[in-house]
Design an enzyme around this catalytic site. Sequence first.
Site, PDB file in Angstrom:
ATOM      1  N   CYS A  55       1.742  14.522 -13.488  1.00 30.19           N
ATOM      2  CA  CYS A  55       2.631  14.928 -12.391  1.00 30.19           C
ATOM      3  C   CYS A  55       3.922  15.535 -12.949  1.00 30.19           C
ATOM      4  O   CYS A  55       4.537  14.983 -13.852  1.00 30.19           O
ATOM      5  CB  CYS A  55       2.950  13.721 -11.503  1.00 30.19           C
ATOM      6  N   CYS A  59      10.061  10.852 -11.554  1.00 27.81           N
ATOM      7  CA  CYS A  59      10.314   9.516 -10.996  1.00 27.81           C
ATOM      8  C   CYS A  59      10.319   8.491 -12.152  1.00 27.81           C
ATOM      9  O   CYS A  59       9.284   8.313 -12.814  1.00 27.81           O
ATOM     10  CB  CYS A  59       9.251   9.171  -9.959  1.00 27.81           C
ATOM     11  N   CYS A  62       7.448   5.870 -12.819  1.00 27.55           N
ATOM     12  CA  CYS A  62       6.030   6.187 -12.608  1.00 27.55           C
ATOM     13  C   CYS A  62       5.239   6.444 -13.883  1.00 27.55           C
ATOM     14  O   CYS A  62       5.650   7.203 -14.758  1.00 27.55           O
ATOM     15  CB  CYS A  62       5.925   7.387 -11.675  1.00 27.55           C
ATOM     16  N   CYS A  99      -6.616   4.226   1.456  1.00 25.48           N
ATOM     17  CA  CYS A  99      -5.457   5.069   1.134  1.00 25.48           C
ATOM     18  C   CYS A  99      -5.719   5.852  -0.139  1.00 25.48           C
ATOM     19  O   CYS A  99      -5.974   5.250  -1.186  1.00 25.48           O
ATOM     20  CB  CYS A  99      -4.213   4.223   0.898  1.00 25.48           C
ATOM     21  N   CYS A 130      -5.561   7.025   5.074  1.00 21.09           N
ATOM     22  CA  CYS A 130      -4.157   7.245   4.732  1.00 21.09           C
ATOM     23  C   CYS A 130      -4.147   8.100   3.478  1.00 21.09           C
ATOM     24  O   CYS A 130      -5.035   7.962   2.629  1.00 21.09           O
ATOM     25  CB  CYS A 130      -3.476   5.904   4.463  1.00 21.09           C
ATOM     26  N   CYS A 190       3.855   5.981   7.101  1.00 21.87           N
ATOM     27  CA  CYS A 190       3.941   4.836   6.200  1.00 21.87           C
ATOM     28  C   CYS A 190       5.047   5.182   5.218  1.00 21.87           C
ATOM     29  O   CYS A 190       4.915   6.149   4.455  1.00 21.87           O
ATOM     30  CB  CYS A 190       2.594   4.654   5.494  1.00 21.87           C
ATOM     31  N   ARG A 262       4.318  -4.141   4.521  1.00 20.43           N
ATOM     32  CA  ARG A 262       3.305  -4.389   3.484  1.00 20.43           C
ATOM     33  C   ARG A 262       3.925  -4.928   2.202  1.00 20.43           C
ATOM     34  O   ARG A 262       4.815  -4.325   1.627  1.00 20.43           O
ATOM     35  CB  ARG A 262       2.508  -3.117   3.171  1.00 20.43           C
TER      36      ARG A 262
HETATM   37  N1  SAM Z   1       2.899  11.618  -5.858  1.00 19.62           N
HETATM   38  C1  SAM Z   1       3.084  11.211  -4.526  1.00 19.62           C
HETATM   39  C2  SAM Z   1       4.508  10.807  -4.226  1.00 19.62           C
HETATM   40  O1  SAM Z   1       5.224  10.379  -5.120  1.00 19.62           O
HETATM   41  O2  SAM Z   1       4.893  10.933  -3.064  1.00 19.62           O
HETATM   42  C3  SAM Z   1       2.165  10.085  -4.099  1.00 19.62           C
HETATM   43  C4  SAM Z   1       1.832   8.945  -5.055  1.00 19.62           C
HETATM   44  S1  SAM Z   1       3.206   7.918  -5.585  1.00 19.62           S
HETATM   45  C5  SAM Z   1       2.476   7.035  -6.899  1.00 19.62           C
HETATM   46  C6  SAM Z   1       3.446   6.802  -4.220  1.00 19.62           C
HETATM   47  C7  SAM Z   1       4.514   5.748  -4.325  1.00 19.62           C
HETATM   48  O3  SAM Z   1       4.088   4.712  -5.179  1.00 19.62           O
HETATM   49  C8  SAM Z   1       5.875   6.135  -4.885  1.00 19.62           C
HETATM   50  O4  SAM Z   1       6.694   6.770  -3.949  1.00 19.62           O
HETATM   51  C9  SAM Z   1       6.446   4.771  -5.250  1.00 19.62           C
HETATM   52  O5  SAM Z   1       7.176   4.230  -4.181  1.00 19.62           O
HETATM   53  C10 SAM Z   1       5.198   3.923  -5.550  1.00 19.62           C
HETATM   54  N2  SAM Z   1       5.118   3.603  -6.980  1.00 19.62           N
HETATM   55  C11 SAM Z   1       4.771   4.450  -7.987  1.00 19.62           C
HETATM   56  N3  SAM Z   1       4.825   3.824  -9.180  1.00 19.62           N
HETATM   57  C12 SAM Z   1       5.244   2.566  -8.956  1.00 19.62           C
HETATM   58  C13 SAM Z   1       5.513   1.444  -9.799  1.00 19.62           C
HETATM   59  N4  SAM Z   1       5.397   1.528 -11.108  1.00 19.62           N
HETATM   60  N5  SAM Z   1       5.901   0.288  -9.225  1.00 19.62           N
HETATM   61  C14 SAM Z   1       6.029   0.214  -7.871  1.00 19.62           C
HETATM   62  N6  SAM Z   1       5.795   1.226  -7.035  1.00 19.62           N
HETATM   63  C15 SAM Z   1       5.415   2.411  -7.550  1.00 19.62           C
HETATM   64 FE1  SF4 Z   2       4.571  12.109  -9.383  1.00 14.23          FE
HETATM   65 FE2  SF4 Z   2       4.608   9.491  -9.743  1.00 14.23          FE
HETATM   66 FE3  SF4 Z   2       6.728  10.705  -8.699  1.00 14.23          FE
HETATM   67 FE4  SF4 Z   2       4.444  10.529  -7.255  1.00 14.23          FE
HETATM   68  S1  SF4 Z   2       5.734   8.831  -7.913  1.00 14.23           S
HETATM   69  S2  SF4 Z   2       5.765  12.313  -7.517  1.00 14.23           S
HETATM   70  S3  SF4 Z   2       2.935  10.657  -8.908  1.00 14.23           S
HETATM   71  S4  SF4 Z   2       5.920  11.006 -10.780  1.00 14.23           S
END
Ligand code: SAM
Ligand code: SF4
Length: 315
Positions: A55, A59, A62, A99, A130, A190, A262
């Site tokens: 990606c 973030c 992530c 989901c 979802c 959500c 949730r």
């Molecule tokens: N890439 C898309 C996005 O960011 O909108 C969808 C997938 S992303 C993994 C969905 C959500 O998962 C993120 O917004 C975050 O809130 C949660 N998430 C991701 N990594 C996480 C982690 N290590 N611990 C807790 N929540 C996490």
């Molecule tokens: Fe990409 Fe992870 Fe951020 Fe979703 S949460 S946009 S998968 S870096």
Amino acid sequence: MNNDIKNNWQLDELKRIYNQPFNDLIWQSHTLHRNYHDPNKIQVSTLMSIKTGGCPEDCKYCSQSIRYKTGVEIEKTLPLNEVVKQANEAKNQGASRFCMGAAWRNLNDSNLKKVIEMIKEVKKLKLETCMTLGMLTKIQAEKLKNAGLDYYNHNLDTSKEYYSQIITTRTYEDRLKTLENVRDVGLKVCSGGILGLGESIEDRIKLIKELASLEVQPESVPINMLVQIKGTPLFDSDVVDEFDFIKIIALARITMPKSYIRLSAGRDTMNDQTQALCFFAGANSIFYGEELLTTKNSPINHDQDLLKKLKIDLT
Ligand code: SAM
Ligand code: SF4
Ligand code: DTB
């Protein structure tokens, strides 16, 4: 106010609620919980990563950001038959919603075609659908809705003020815009956040205020505890005090009484007593299944034992 639900909460008001003695706070949230929901039932969703890793976003929590060395392998979008197979398994294990998540910044048109097929096939299994695919335009949201999508997940993650410490590649306003597009076409929303990003208690309260202040509150509010991923900037952050976590669940329940709250990522490292208190405080949904997106979830047999002990049934 929207359908009798207050959505003009002031920060001071929320702080007063949050800072009550623990028992008073939990009593208040549990009482409201009973008014709106069956306290002995929870909804379960199963997650599947349909496109993992690579990606472009940054973030800081992530595992799937290309910027951090986390050991997550980059995969192509999974084929339709694999998605249907996993959706079938989820249904057999008792999930009511499936989901599908993708490591995209936003949806593009070639991927739109693929996910539309996935929605149509999963709907045939009589599961709610979802998706969480990053930013969406209104036209894309409408196409997903027309394909039969029920919910779209897009988290605010944290407070507006703290957000830029965590993500710099898209703004809080971008996120709010996607939520607006999703809501405008009639999809269910959500949206929630993560605790444990180094934010203050005030940031957590402000996150709940943002969610509760949406013109129509999200039907589903995932509260994640950070799953610490080696290689990400947030690895080794201070762990959230579990009472503080429960108090945020209570605040979410009090401010968004109709929503499903949730208890999301992080259950794997929570003991049963903490989870039980989260359910008492108002959480009434979990992710069910061995895996979240790239990390382990609480094992299914463990969840089944816990729900049995608490005499909580699946919706
Ligand atoms: N890439 C898309 C996005 O960011 O909108 C969808 C997938 S992303 C993994 C969905 C959500 O998962 C993120 O917004 C975050 O809130 C949660 N998430 C991701 N990594 C996480 C982690 N290590 N611990 C807790 N929540 C996490
Ligand atoms: Fe990409 Fe992870 Fe951020 Fe979703 S949460 S946009 S998968 S870096
Ligand atoms: C949400 O709020 N939490 C889920 C789902 N929405 C997509 C994701 C949790 C991801 C946990 C870390 C991982 O498995 O990579």
